[in-house]
Enzyme design. Structure first.
Site, PDB file in Angstrom:
ATOM      1  CB  CYS A 104      12.976  -6.076  -3.549  1.00  0.00           C
ATOM      2  SG  CYS A 104      13.187  -7.392  -4.765  1.00  0.00           S
ATOM      3  CG  ASN A 147       2.535  -5.509   0.642  1.00  0.00           C
ATOM      4  OD1 ASN A 147       3.699  -5.739   0.369  1.00  0.00           O
ATOM      5  ND2 ASN A 147       1.537  -6.052  -0.020  1.00  0.00           N
ATOM      6  N   GLY A 148       1.175  -7.526   2.507  1.00  0.00           N
ATOM      7  CA  GLY A 148       1.614  -8.874   2.827  1.00  0.00           C
ATOM      8  C   GLY A 148       0.479  -9.799   3.229  1.00  0.00           C
ATOM      9  N   GLY A 149       0.195 -10.790   2.405  1.00  0.00           N
ATOM     10  CA  GLY A 149      -0.765 -11.826   2.757  1.00  0.00           C
ATOM     11  C   GLY A 149      -2.222 -11.416   2.730  1.00  0.00           C
ATOM     12  CD  GLN A 198       9.126  -0.621  -5.211  1.00  0.00           C
ATOM     13  OE1 GLN A 198       9.375  -1.618  -5.888  1.00  0.00           O
ATOM     14  NE2 GLN A 198       8.589  -0.687  -3.999  1.00  0.00           N
ATOM     15  N   GLY A 214      -1.093  -7.515  -3.573  1.00  0.00           N
ATOM     16  CA  GLY A 214      -0.277  -7.812  -4.733  1.00  0.00           C
ATOM     17  C   GLY A 214      -0.801  -8.976  -5.538  1.00  0.00           C
TER      18      GLY A 214
END
EC number: 1.3.1.91
Length: 336
Positions: free
Chosen positions: A100, A212-214, A70, A234
């Site tokens: 970010c 992505n996320g949670g 990344q 993550g």
């Protein structure tokens, strides 16, 4: 290789890029637990890739494949140069950070604030694609920032980068609030909107869309994969890395044998030995291992040994062996 899976639109499970966490030692550990998951580096700023210690910033062990780099930046020429440099290391994907929310990223005019500038992001992707050869170039973004309407913002960014050849869009299904929330709060406070990502996939059926996320576990990942092409976890995967032992079977349908934890121990000892011999410290490796074996008998002592013994002067790989000796592997088999 990952780029084959991406181009064939196969489902993908990825471990998210996380600053200060997903370094080469973390990725080496995670690869011992899953053969197929796509591993991401920490974000590397394009200027650092160009001017910094390239081996330290970009080097990785061949066992880590498939692995994605990344990059952070907003200057198309610098990003293209960073991609050319990365080409010598053999990454399976190059990803541009458009998600970010940290202060240091905003001050450099990249990361989530680029959600406001889809045309600039498209120019960055076009330059990166021109420099990448046949390595896929992808984007990781939010659904919007601040007062943006996610219906408009996410579609605008997606359309702009797809037009110049982006190979995939990974979407953290939250807004980023650049004013009023800390980076940590931006990971938890803005509400999740998975349906917005699902609709993006419906609007772009021929584009790889990842979410992505949670996402907390593999059962949730499987549910999301009914709607999108990829799922990225993550912090949940980092803090409970044992979850990764189910990825190959549950996500990829690979009927692999149970993880040989003694082999994992030996691999991590050898990796740590090489790192210490090159001038590194043992805790650079062991700090990523503390989250193993949650809920298993002996895990508390395992954590204590890794946390305290690995920081002592002269600490070597035998610390890892002593920690593993505390684990009741019969209990682990029952837990699995």
């Amino acid at each position: 290789m990952y780029h084959k899976s991406l181009k064939n639109k196969e489902k993908i499970f990825a471990i998210a890029p996380m600053m200060d966490w997903t370094d080469r030692h973390c990725r080496f550990l995670h690869r011992q637990l899953t053969r197929h998951a796509l591993l991401y580096t920490e974000m590397v700023v394009a200027d650092a890739a160009i001017h910094g210690d390239r081996e330290r910033l970009l080097g990785f062990d061949a066992v880590e494949h498939p692995v994605a780099l990344q990059l952070g930046g907003s200057d198309p020429q610098k990003l293209a140069e960073a991609v050319r440099i990365a080409g010598g290391f053999g990454y399976d994907e190059i990803n541009l950070n458009v998600g970010c929310p940290s202060d240091r990223v905003q001050s450099g005019t990249f990361g989530a604030c680029l959600m406001r500038e889809p045309d600039l992001v498209a120019r960055c992707i076009a330059a990166m694609k021109a420099a990448s050869g046949d390595v896929p170039v992808t984007v990781k973004c939010r659904i919007g920032v601040d007062e943006q309407d996610p219906e408009i913002a996410l579609s605008a960014l997606t359309e702009a980068v797809i037009q110049v050849g982006a190979d995939a869009i990974w979407v953290h299904a939250r807004k980023a609030w650049l004013e009023g929330l800390s980076p940590k709060e931006n990971r938890d406070v803005p509400p999740l909107d998975y349906d917005r990502v699902y609709r993006l996939k419906q609007d772009y059926p021929n584009v790889f869309i990842g979410l992505n996320g949670g996402v907390e576990d593999l059962n949730q990942a499987l549910e999301h994969l009914n709607h999108v092409d990829g799922v990225m976890i993550g912090r949940a995967a980092y803090h409970n890395a044992q979850m990764l032992t189910g990825v190959d079977r549950l996500i990829y349908g690979d009927d692999v044998a149970a993880v040989d934890w003694r082999a994992v121990c030996e691999a991590m000892m050898a990796h740590a030995d090489a790192h210490v011999a090159s001038g590194g410290r043992l805790n650079h490796v062991t700090r990523h291992m503390v989250g193993l074996f949650q809920g298993v008998r002996g895990a508390r002592r395992f954590r204590q040994i890794l946390s305290t013994e690995s920081t002592k002067p002269g600490a070597g790989p035998d610390v890892i062996a002593r920690a593993f000796d505390e684990i009741d592997f019969n209990d682990l088999a029952v837990a699995a």
